[in-house]
Scaffold this motif. Structure first.
Motif, PDB file in Angstrom:
ATOM      1  N   SER A 115      44.051  27.966  34.385  1.00 25.04           N
ATOM      2  CA  SER A 115      44.788  29.214  34.134  1.00 25.04           C
ATOM      3  C   SER A 115      43.894  30.433  34.358  1.00 25.04           C
ATOM      4  O   SER A 115      44.295  31.411  35.000  1.00 25.04           O
ATOM      5  CB  SER A 115      45.331  29.210  32.701  1.00 25.04           C
ATOM      6  N   VAL A 116      42.674  30.366  33.845  1.00 26.53           N
ATOM      7  CA  VAL A 116      41.726  31.468  34.011  1.00 26.53           C
ATOM      8  C   VAL A 116      41.420  31.683  35.497  1.00 26.53           C
ATOM      9  O   VAL A 116      41.349  32.823  35.960  1.00 26.53           O
ATOM     10  CB  VAL A 116      40.445  31.211  33.189  1.00 26.53           C
ATOM     11  N   SER A 117      41.274  30.613  36.247  1.00 29.06           N
ATOM     12  CA  SER A 117      41.018  30.728  37.686  1.00 29.06           C
ATOM     13  C   SER A 117      42.146  31.464  38.399  1.00 29.06           C
ATOM     14  O   SER A 117      41.897  32.277  39.289  1.00 29.06           O
ATOM     15  CB  SER A 117      40.828  29.347  38.310  1.00 29.06           C
ATOM     16  N   GLN A 118      43.376  31.178  38.019  1.00 27.22           N
ATOM     17  CA  GLN A 118      44.514  31.868  38.637  1.00 27.22           C
ATOM     18  C   GLN A 118      44.490  33.356  38.322  1.00 27.22           C
ATOM     19  O   GLN A 118      44.723  34.190  39.192  1.00 27.22           O
ATOM     20  CB  GLN A 118      45.831  31.246  38.182  1.00 27.22           C
ATOM     21  N   HIS A 119      44.182  33.702  37.073  1.00 25.50           N
ATOM     22  CA  HIS A 119      44.087  35.110  36.701  1.00 25.50           C
ATOM     23  C   HIS A 119      42.930  35.789  37.436  1.00 25.50           C
ATOM     24  O   HIS A 119      43.060  36.914  37.909  1.00 25.50           O
ATOM     25  CB  HIS A 119      43.899  35.252  35.190  1.00 25.50           C
ATOM     26  N   LEU A 120      41.810  35.093  37.536  1.00 24.20           N
ATOM     27  CA  LEU A 120      40.655  35.661  38.236  1.00 24.20           C
ATOM     28  C   LEU A 120      40.952  35.884  39.715  1.00 24.20           C
ATOM     29  O   LEU A 120      40.492  36.862  40.299  1.00 24.20           O
ATOM     30  CB  LEU A 120      39.430  34.752  38.071  1.00 24.20           C
ATOM     31  N   ALA A 121      41.724  34.999  40.314  1.00 24.50           N
ATOM     32  CA  ALA A 121      42.092  35.175  41.724  1.00 24.50           C
ATOM     33  C   ALA A 121      42.878  36.472  41.906  1.00 24.50           C
ATOM     34  O   ALA A 121      42.642  37.238  42.854  1.00 24.50           O
ATOM     35  CB  ALA A 121      42.898  33.978  42.212  1.00 24.50           C
ATOM     36  N   LYS A 122      43.794  36.746  40.982  1.00 22.40           N
ATOM     37  CA  LYS A 122      44.567  37.997  41.055  1.00 22.40           C
ATOM     38  C   LYS A 122      43.668  39.203  40.840  1.00 22.40           C
ATOM     39  O   LYS A 122      43.776  40.206  41.558  1.00 22.40           O
ATOM     40  CB  LYS A 122      45.693  37.981  40.016  1.00 22.40           C
ATOM     41  N   LEU A 123      42.785  39.111  39.851  1.00 21.30           N
ATOM     42  CA  LEU A 123      41.873  40.216  39.588  1.00 21.30           C
ATOM     43  C   LEU A 123      40.912  40.455  40.747  1.00 21.30           C
ATOM     44  O   LEU A 123      40.552  41.592  41.042  1.00 21.30           O
ATOM     45  CB  LEU A 123      41.084  39.955  38.299  1.00 21.30           C
ATOM     46  N   ARG A 124      40.542  39.375  41.411  1.00 21.03           N
ATOM     47  CA  ARG A 124      39.644  39.514  42.566  1.00 21.03           C
ATOM     48  C   ARG A 124      40.370  40.168  43.740  1.00 21.03           C
ATOM     49  O   ARG A 124      39.809  41.051  44.405  1.00 21.03           O
ATOM     50  CB  ARG A 124      39.114  38.137  42.961  1.00 21.03           C
ATOM     51  N   LEU A 125      41.604  39.762  44.002  1.00 25.14           N
ATOM     52  CA  LEU A 125      42.378  40.382  45.080  1.00 25.14           C
ATOM     53  C   LEU A 125      42.611  41.865  44.823  1.00 25.14           C
ATOM     54  O   LEU A 125      42.643  42.668  45.753  1.00 25.14           O
ATOM     55  CB  LEU A 125      43.717  39.672  45.259  1.00 25.14           C
ATOM     56  N   ALA A 126      42.752  42.224  43.549  1.00 25.39           N
ATOM     57  CA  ALA A 126      42.957  43.626  43.183  1.00 25.39           C
ATOM     58  C   ALA A 126      41.632  44.385  43.066  1.00 25.39           C
ATOM     59  O   ALA A 126      41.627  45.567  42.742  1.00 25.39           O
ATOM     60  CB  ALA A 126      43.715  43.707  41.867  1.00 25.39           C
ATOM     61  N   ARG A 127      40.539  43.692  43.315  1.00 31.36           N
ATOM     62  CA  ARG A 127      39.189  44.263  43.286  1.00 31.36           C
ATOM     63  C   ARG A 127      38.766  44.746  41.896  1.00 31.36           C
ATOM     64  O   ARG A 127      38.021  45.705  41.768  1.00 31.36           O
ATOM     65  CB  ARG A 127      39.035  45.371  44.321  1.00 31.36           C
ATOM     66  N   PHE A 128      39.240  44.053  40.879  1.00 33.43           N
ATOM     67  CA  PHE A 128      38.778  44.309  39.517  1.00 33.43           C
ATOM     68  C   PHE A 128      37.488  43.556  39.250  1.00 33.43           C
ATOM     69  O   PHE A 128      36.651  44.019  38.491  1.00 33.43           O
ATOM     70  CB  PHE A 128      39.822  43.838  38.494  1.00 33.43           C
ATOM     71  N   VAL A 129      37.374  42.353  39.857  1.00 36.94           N
ATOM     72  CA  VAL A 129      36.184  41.531  39.660  1.00 36.94           C
ATOM     73  C   VAL A 129      35.579  41.146  41.006  1.00 36.94           C
ATOM     74  O   VAL A 129      36.259  41.145  42.032  1.00 36.94           O
ATOM     75  CB  VAL A 129      36.488  40.244  38.846  1.00 36.94           C
ATOM     76  N   ALA A 130      34.295  40.830  40.942  1.00 35.67           N
ATOM     77  CA  ALA A 130      33.563  40.343  42.113  1.00 35.67           C
ATOM     78  C   ALA A 130      32.900  39.029  41.716  1.00 35.67           C
ATOM     79  O   ALA A 130      32.821  38.698  40.528  1.00 35.67           O
ATOM     80  CB  ALA A 130      32.516  41.365  42.543  1.00 35.67           C
ATOM     81  N   THR A 131      32.449  38.294  42.703  1.00 39.19           N
ATOM     82  CA  THR A 131      31.856  36.985  42.439  1.00 39.19           C
ATOM     83  C   THR A 131      30.492  36.860  43.096  1.00 39.19           C
ATOM     84  O   THR A 131      30.143  37.612  44.005  1.00 39.19           O
ATOM     85  CB  THR A 131      32.741  35.853  42.983  1.00 39.19           C
TER      86      THR A 131
END
Length: 125
Positions: free
Chosen positions: A59-75
């Motif tokens: 579940s967290v991975s799915q949320h992180l994918a959305k946040l990454r696409l929106a450029r809220f997070v980086a990896t």
């Protein structure tokens, strides 16, 4: 198109209004807000975030994918692990401001307005 025009993004007719609505939509999820709060203190793995927010790693991975696409997070890669961090300070500030606004809805003087509560010392739960 109009990329060379310097337009104030805070005007009511700004081209950024619709994008701002998308930002708010991205933050309209308690799990994502909790993840952003958790990332204020530094980088974290999916498993660390899952433990903090009380969700499964999937579940967290799915949320992180959305946040990454929106450029809220980086990896970044750390061996086989993917480590997440906030892309910039704005997501954290938006979440903090939203929580401060929520405190106002309770009435009285919100904690963040007390003389002994500075934004740097605030602990948001």
């Amino acid at each position: 198109m109009d990329a060379d025009k310097q337009v104030c993004g805070r005007n009511p007719d700004s081209q950024f209004v619709e994008l701002a609505v998308e930002v708010f939509a991205m933050l309209a999820d308690a799990t994502r807000v909790r993840m952003i709060l958790a990332l204020r203190d530094g980088e974290r793995s999916v498993n660390e975030l899952a433990e903090i927010v009380g969700k499964t790693p999937a579940s967290v991975s799915q949320h992180l994918a959305k946040l990454r696409l929106a450029r809220f997070v980086a990896t970044r890669q750390d061996g086989t692990r993917v480590i997440y961090r906030l892309e910039n300070e704005h997501a954290s500030q938006l979440v903090s401001d939203a929580i401060f606004q929520a405190e106002h809805s309770l009435g009285g003087t919100p904690r963040h307005h007390h003389a002994d509560a500075s934004p740097e010392s605030e602990t948001l739960a």
